[in-house]
Design a protein around this motif. Structure first.
Motif, short mmCIF file in Angstrom:
data_model
loop_
_atom_site.label_atom_id
_atom_site.label_comp_id
_atom_site.label_asym_id
_atom_site.label_seq_id
_atom_site.Cartn_x
_atom_site.Cartn_y
_atom_site.Cartn_z
N HIS A 80 1.70 4.46 -2.81
CA HIS A 80 1.76 5.92 -2.61
C HIS A 80 3.13 6.46 -3.06
O HIS A 80 3.22 7.49 -3.73
CB HIS A 80 1.60 6.25 -1.12
CG HIS A 80 0.18 6.20 -0.61
ND1 HIS A 80 -0.82 6.96 -1.15
CD2 HIS A 80 -0.38 5.51 0.41
CE1 HIS A 80 -1.96 6.73 -0.47
NE2 HIS A 80 -1.72 5.85 0.48
N HIS A 87 0.83 -1.20 0.00
CA HIS A 87 0.00 0.00 0.00
C HIS A 87 0.87 1.26 0.00
O HIS A 87 0.73 2.14 -0.85
CB HIS A 87 -0.92 -0.02 1.23
CG HIS A 87 -1.84 1.15 1.34
ND1 HIS A 87 -3.15 1.10 0.95
CD2 HIS A 87 -1.65 2.41 1.79
CE1 HIS A 87 -3.73 2.28 1.15
NE2 HIS A 87 -2.83 3.09 1.67
N SER A 89 -2.31 3.67 -4.11
CA SER A 89 -1.90 2.71 -3.08
C SER A 89 -2.77 1.46 -3.14
O SER A 89 -2.28 0.34 -3.03
CB SER A 89 -1.97 3.36 -1.70
OG SER A 89 -3.26 3.86 -1.43
N GLU A 138 -4.85 7.69 -2.91
CA GLU A 138 -5.35 6.43 -2.36
C GLU A 138 -5.66 5.44 -3.49
O GLU A 138 -5.52 4.23 -3.30
CB GLU A 138 -6.60 6.74 -1.52
CG GLU A 138 -6.90 5.76 -0.42
CD GLU A 138 -5.79 5.57 0.61
OE1 GLU A 138 -4.88 6.42 0.73
OE2 GLU A 138 -5.82 4.52 1.29
ZN ZN Z 1 -3.12 5.21 1.94
#
Ligand code: ZN
Length: 501
Positions: A268, A264, A297, A294
Motif C-alpha cells: 500500500h 502487505h 498490497s 488492495e
Molecule cells: Zn490492505
C-alpha cells in the motif's frame, strides 16, 4: 484562468492539510498516545473533520470549478490540470450532496453501533446489535438516495471507495469467480493438508521485525519517506507524499503474522510513495480506488511474498535469522506451510484461494439487505447458509459468523467489502501485464532483485495517483476490463502445482 487554478489548488491544499493533520492524530492515537488522551483526541478529530468538511463544501470551490471547466475541456483528458479539475469536481459534488445534518446523525449512530458491537461480539449475542443494524440499513439507503439516478441502490455506496464500479457488473464478475473458486477449494481440500507447525514455534519479536524491515527495503519501500511502528491492527497512513507510514503486528508464536502484514502494508505504502510529486497536496495524490490499492498490497504480499521464487532467494536468510527454528526445515516444507489452503471461518485469516469467497459472501448479503430481499433479523442464518454452501464450514456461533467484521457496525451496509476481492482480481491482471512487458521479473525476484517489477508498477500505476478510475487504469494497463481470467490462471498454476490438482 491561471489565477483561478492557483486559487483552486490553494483551497484544495488547505483541505488536504486538515485531513493530513487528522491522519497524524489518528496514527498517534493508534501507536503512542496514552489512554488519558482519548477523550480530547476524539474531540480534536471531530473539530478537524468539521473544518475540512466546511472547506470542502465551500461554494467558492464550486464557482472556481465552473469557471475552470472550459479550460479543462480544452485539454487532453489525461493532462494533469484537466484531471485535477475532474477529480476535484467529483469530490466537491459528492460532498455537497450529503447534508451536514445527516452526517451528524449518521456519525452519532455509528459511534453507538460500534460501541454495541464491541460488547455483542464477545458476548456472542447478535440480538444486542440487531435493532441498531436495522437503523444502519435505513441510514445506508438514505445516504444512497442523496445520489439519485443510480442503477442499483448500492452503486452510490460503492462509489465512495471504488468509484465507477457498478453493483450489477461486480456481482456478475464475483459470480463467475465464485463458480470457479468453489470447485477449486473442494479439489484442494480433498488433498492432504500441509503441516505448518514450522511457523508456530517461538520467534523472538526483534528478529521478526528486523527481517521484515530488510525485506520491504529490498522491495523498494523508502524509509526516508516512511517508518514502521506496531499497532493492534496493521495499517498504512499518509501525511504527505514524503511521509507514508505503515504499522505491523507481531505474534511470537506465528511467523507469518508480522512478515506478511508488513509486506502487505508496504505494498500500500509503495503505491502512495510512487505518486508523482507534482500532485502533492491535491486530490490526485491518492490511490485510484480501494480495489486498486488492495491490488498493490496483495501483489507484494501474495504474488511476490508467497512465491517460490521469492523464497528461493530469501529462505537461506530467514534460516540464518532463525537457525534453531528453521535450520532443519526444508524450503519445500516452508513454502507449503505459508501456502496452506483450508476451509475457514475468519476472513482476515483466510489463505489466497479461499479469501475472495469470504468477501463475495459479504458483498452478496449487502446487496440482498439493500434490495430488501433479506431482513436484518435473518442475516445470521443467511450467513451460515452461505458459509456452508461456499466454504463448506458452518460457523458454530455468531461471534465467528456475522459479528466477525467491524465494517457493518461502524459504517454503511454496502460498499465496504468489494474492494478486497476486486484487489485479488486486479492484482493478477496487473501482474500478467507486467510479465508481458518485463519477462525477466520472475528471474529477478529469484535473485532478490525487485527493481524491474517496482519500476514497472511506478511507471504504469503508481505515478498516476487517482488521475484514472480503476476501470480506466485496467483498460490502459491491460487493454481490457475487469476480468477474473488471470487470477484463476494464477491460482490454478500455483496451487495446482502445490496440491497436485
Ligand atoms: Zn490492505
Amino acid at each position: 484562468m491561471k489565477d483561478q487554478l492557483i486559487e483552486l489548488k490553494r483551497r484544495l491544499m488547505e483541505i488536504d492539510d486538515l485531513n493530513a493533520i487528522a491522519a497524524l492524530l489518528n496514527w498517534d492515537q493508534s501507536t503512542y498516545m496514552p489512554p488519558g488522551g482519548a477523550a480530547a483526541r476524539g474531540r480534536q478529530a471531530a473539530t478537524l473533520g468539521r473544518l475540512a468538511h466546511e472547506k470542502a463544501t465551500d461554494p467558492a470551490i464550486g464557482r472556481l470549478l465552473d469557471a475552470l471547466q472550459p479550460y479543462a475541456d480544452s485539454l487532453p483528458y489525461d493532462s494533469d490540470d484537466a484531471s485535477l479539475i475532474r477529480v476535484a469536481r467529483r469530490n466537491y459534488e459528492r460532498a455537497i450532496k450529503v447534508p451536514p445534518e445527516f452526517m451528524g446523525r449518521f456519525f452519532a449512530h455509528s459511534a453507538g453501533s460500534y460501541d454495541l458491537w464491541t460488547r455483542a461480539r464477545p458476548a456472542n449475542d447478535f440480538s444486542l446489535v440487531q435493532p441498531c443494524l436495522e437503523k444502519t440499513l435505513d441510514y445506508s439507503r438514505e445516504l444512497a438516495n442523496f445520489f439519485p439516478g443510480y442503477d442499483h441502490i448500492a452503486d452510490p455506496l460503492i462509489d465512495f471507495s471504488d468509484y465507477g464500479m457498478k453493483a450489477a457488473s461486480v456481482r456478475a464478475v464475483f459470480a463467475e469467480l465464485r463458480s470457479q473458486l468453489v470447485p477449486l477449494v473442494e479439489a484442494i481440500t480433498a488433498r492432504p493438508t500441509p503441516d505448518d507447525a514450522c511457523l508456530h514455534q517461538h520467534y523472538p519479536e526483534d528478529r521478526q521485525l528486523a527481517f521484515g524491515v530488510n525485506v520491504i527495503k529490498r522491495f523498494g519501500y523508502d524509509f526516508r519517506r516512511g517508518r514502521q511502528d506496531k499497532t493492534h491492527h496493521p495499517f498504512m497512513t499518509k501525511f504527505s507524499l514524503g511521509d507514508v507510514r505503515i504499522t505491523t503486528r507481531v505474534k511470537e508464536d506465528d511467523l507469518g503474522e508480522a512478515l506478511f502484514s508488513t509486506m502487505h502494508e508496504a505494498g500500500h505504502a509503495m503505491y502512495e510513495q510512487g505518486v508523482s510529486m507534482d500532485y502533492e497536496g491535491t486530490p490526485l495524490a491518492d490511490g485510484a480506488s480501494a480495489g486498486v490499492h488492495e491490488s498493490q498490497s496483495r501483489l507484494w504480499e501474495n504474488i511476490v511474498g508467497r512465491s517460490l521464487a521469492f523464497w528461493q532467494h530469501f529462505y537461506p536468510e530467514l534460516q540464518a535469522t532463525f537457525p534453531d527454528q528453521l535450520g532443519a526445515v526444508s524450503l519445500d516444507t516452508f513454502y507449503r506451510a505459508i501456502n496452506k489452503v483450508q476451509r475457514s471461518l475468519i476472513r482476515t485469516d483466510a489463505d489466497e484461494v479461499t479469501y475472495s469467497l469470504h468477501v463475495i459472501i459479504r458483498f452478496d448479503l449487502e446487496l440482498d439487505l439493500l434490495e430488501g430481499k433479506l431482513a436484518v433479523k435473518d442475516l445470521p442464518e443467511a450467513w451460515r447458509a452461505r458459509y456452508a454452501s461456499d466454504l463448506g464450514v458452518a460457523p458454530p456461533d455468531d461471534r465467528d459468523g456475522v459479528l466477525q467484521d467491524v465494517h457493518w457496525y461502524a459504517g454503511t451496509i454496502g460498499g465496504a467489502f468489494q474492494g478486497y476481492a476486486l484487489g485479488n482480481i486486479m492484482n493478477a491482471q496487473f501482474y500478467e501485464a507486467a510479465l508481458k512487458a518485463r519477462p525477466s521479473i520472475p528471474d529477478d525476484i529469484a535473485r532478490g532483485q525487485f527493481d524491474t517489477l517496482h519500476g514497472w508498477l511506478k511507471d504504469t500505476i503508481y505515478r498516476h495517483g487517482s488521475k484514472f478510475t480503476a476501470t480506466e487504469l485496467l483498460e490502459r494497463v491491460t487493454g481490457g476490463p475487469l476480468d477474473v481470467g488471470p487470477y484463476i490462471r494464477y491460482l490454478r498454476a500455483k496451487f495446482g502445482a502445490l496440491y497436485g490438482v
